[in-house]
Design an enzyme around this catalytic site. Structure first.
Site, PDB file in Angstrom:
ATOM      1  CE  LYS A 280      -3.321  -2.532   2.862  1.00 23.24           C
ATOM      2  NZ  LYS A 280      -3.880  -2.624   4.221  1.00 23.24           N
TER       3      LYS A 280
ATOM      4  NE  ARG B  11      -8.176  -5.208  11.094  1.00 30.79           N
ATOM      5  CZ  ARG B  11      -7.399  -4.682  10.152  1.00 30.79           C
ATOM      6  NH1 ARG B  11      -7.925  -4.090   9.111  1.00 30.79           N
ATOM      7  NH2 ARG B  11      -6.087  -4.718  10.264  1.00 30.79           N
TER       8      ARG B  11
END
Ligand code: ZN
Length: 274
Positions: free
Chosen positions: A58, A259
């Site tokens: 990323k 999550r």
């Protein structure tokens, strides 16, 4: 958080905008976003050109004509905008690279950063990352080997950057949906067919999302029609209670691997339930 498709889209489009242009001035509004004193940062970047832009996981790496590297991680809420002072978004800007009338704004770097590094330092900073999904080295054979050594749930591993690079919360859910696997499925319970479907889903979902410009909420520049093109294409992520794209049953939202996770309880088979 921007994931592989968002950063790949930024990389491709930024190159068209700033490739080989000299940086005319540098403004830093948040010293914590950089890793050296402001003056040293400005001196190192003044009149520098970006020779090429690389993406790793990323991160973006801006390779400068001096041989140094600017390593960017947007983390949560970070984004970029290229334009004039008049059309820049009304958001908190941490770093500005000026190319004359047009400027590149680094926005929302609350947890993100833009670090000036040597090649060696940049390599070291990225040394723990797992394979890139689009790398020729990332074959089904390699993925099967990694998968066979894995314990725990598939969602936790997909978002683990040391297992595989570039996938976060959104695409992990989209990948599981495409592979027709429950995100809480255990690696030890997957058969060769499941692993092959998961491998295909990783590559297909990330490729599609990249081609569509990822899911960023803001365009990169005024006439940008590409960035954010994936926003309306998520099949499960943030689609709680909406009908499943495949079977029509409502999409479920649940905490998995700590999550927020979205999946179809009907057509994403859970290996736990056989
Ligand atoms: Zn379904």
């Amino acid at each position: 958080m921007p994931e592989l498709p968002e950063m790949e889209n930024y990389k491709r489009q930024l190159w068209q905008l700033i490739g080989n242009k000299s940086i005319r001035s540098i403004e830093v509004d948040r010293e914590k976003s950089i890793n050296v004193p402001v003056l040293a940062f400005q001196q190192a970047l003044l009149q520098e050109r970006i020779l090429f832009i690389e993406r790793r996981a990323k991160h973006l790496l801006f390779h400068l004509s001096s041989g140094k590297v600017l390593l960017l991680h947007l983390m949560l809420g970070g984004l970029m905008y290229y334009g004039t002072k008049q059309d820049k978004p009304n958001r908190s800007i941490q770093v500005t690279l000026s190319y004359g009338t047009d400027e590149l704004y680094f926005i929302g770097l609350r947890l993100g950063y833009l670090h000036l590094l040597t090649h060696a330092q940049a390599s070291k900073a990225l040394s723990d990352l797992g394979p890139e999904p689009f790398s020729p080295a990332f074959t089904l054979e390699l993925f099967s080997k990694l998968a066979n050594n894995k314990r725990g749930m598939i969602k936790s591993a997909l978002i683990d950057q040391s297992f595989i690079s570039g996938i976060g919360n959104c695409y992990a859910d989209e990948i599981c949906f495409r592979a027709e696997l429950h995100p809480a499925s255990k690696w030890t319970e997957l058969n060769a067919d499941d692993i092959a479907r998961l491998y295909d889903a990783i590559r297909t979902v990330l490729q599609e999302a990249t081609d569509l410009g990822g899911y960023m909420e803001l365009p990169l520049f005024e006439e940008d029609q590409l960035t954010g093109g994936y926003n309306d294409h998520c099949k499960v992520y943030d689609q709680e209670d909406k009908p499943c794209f495949r079977c029509g049953n409502p999409i479920i939202k649940e905490m998995i691997a700590s999550r927020k996770t979205f999946y179809c309880g009907h057509c994403q088979s859970s290996t736990q339930e056989g």
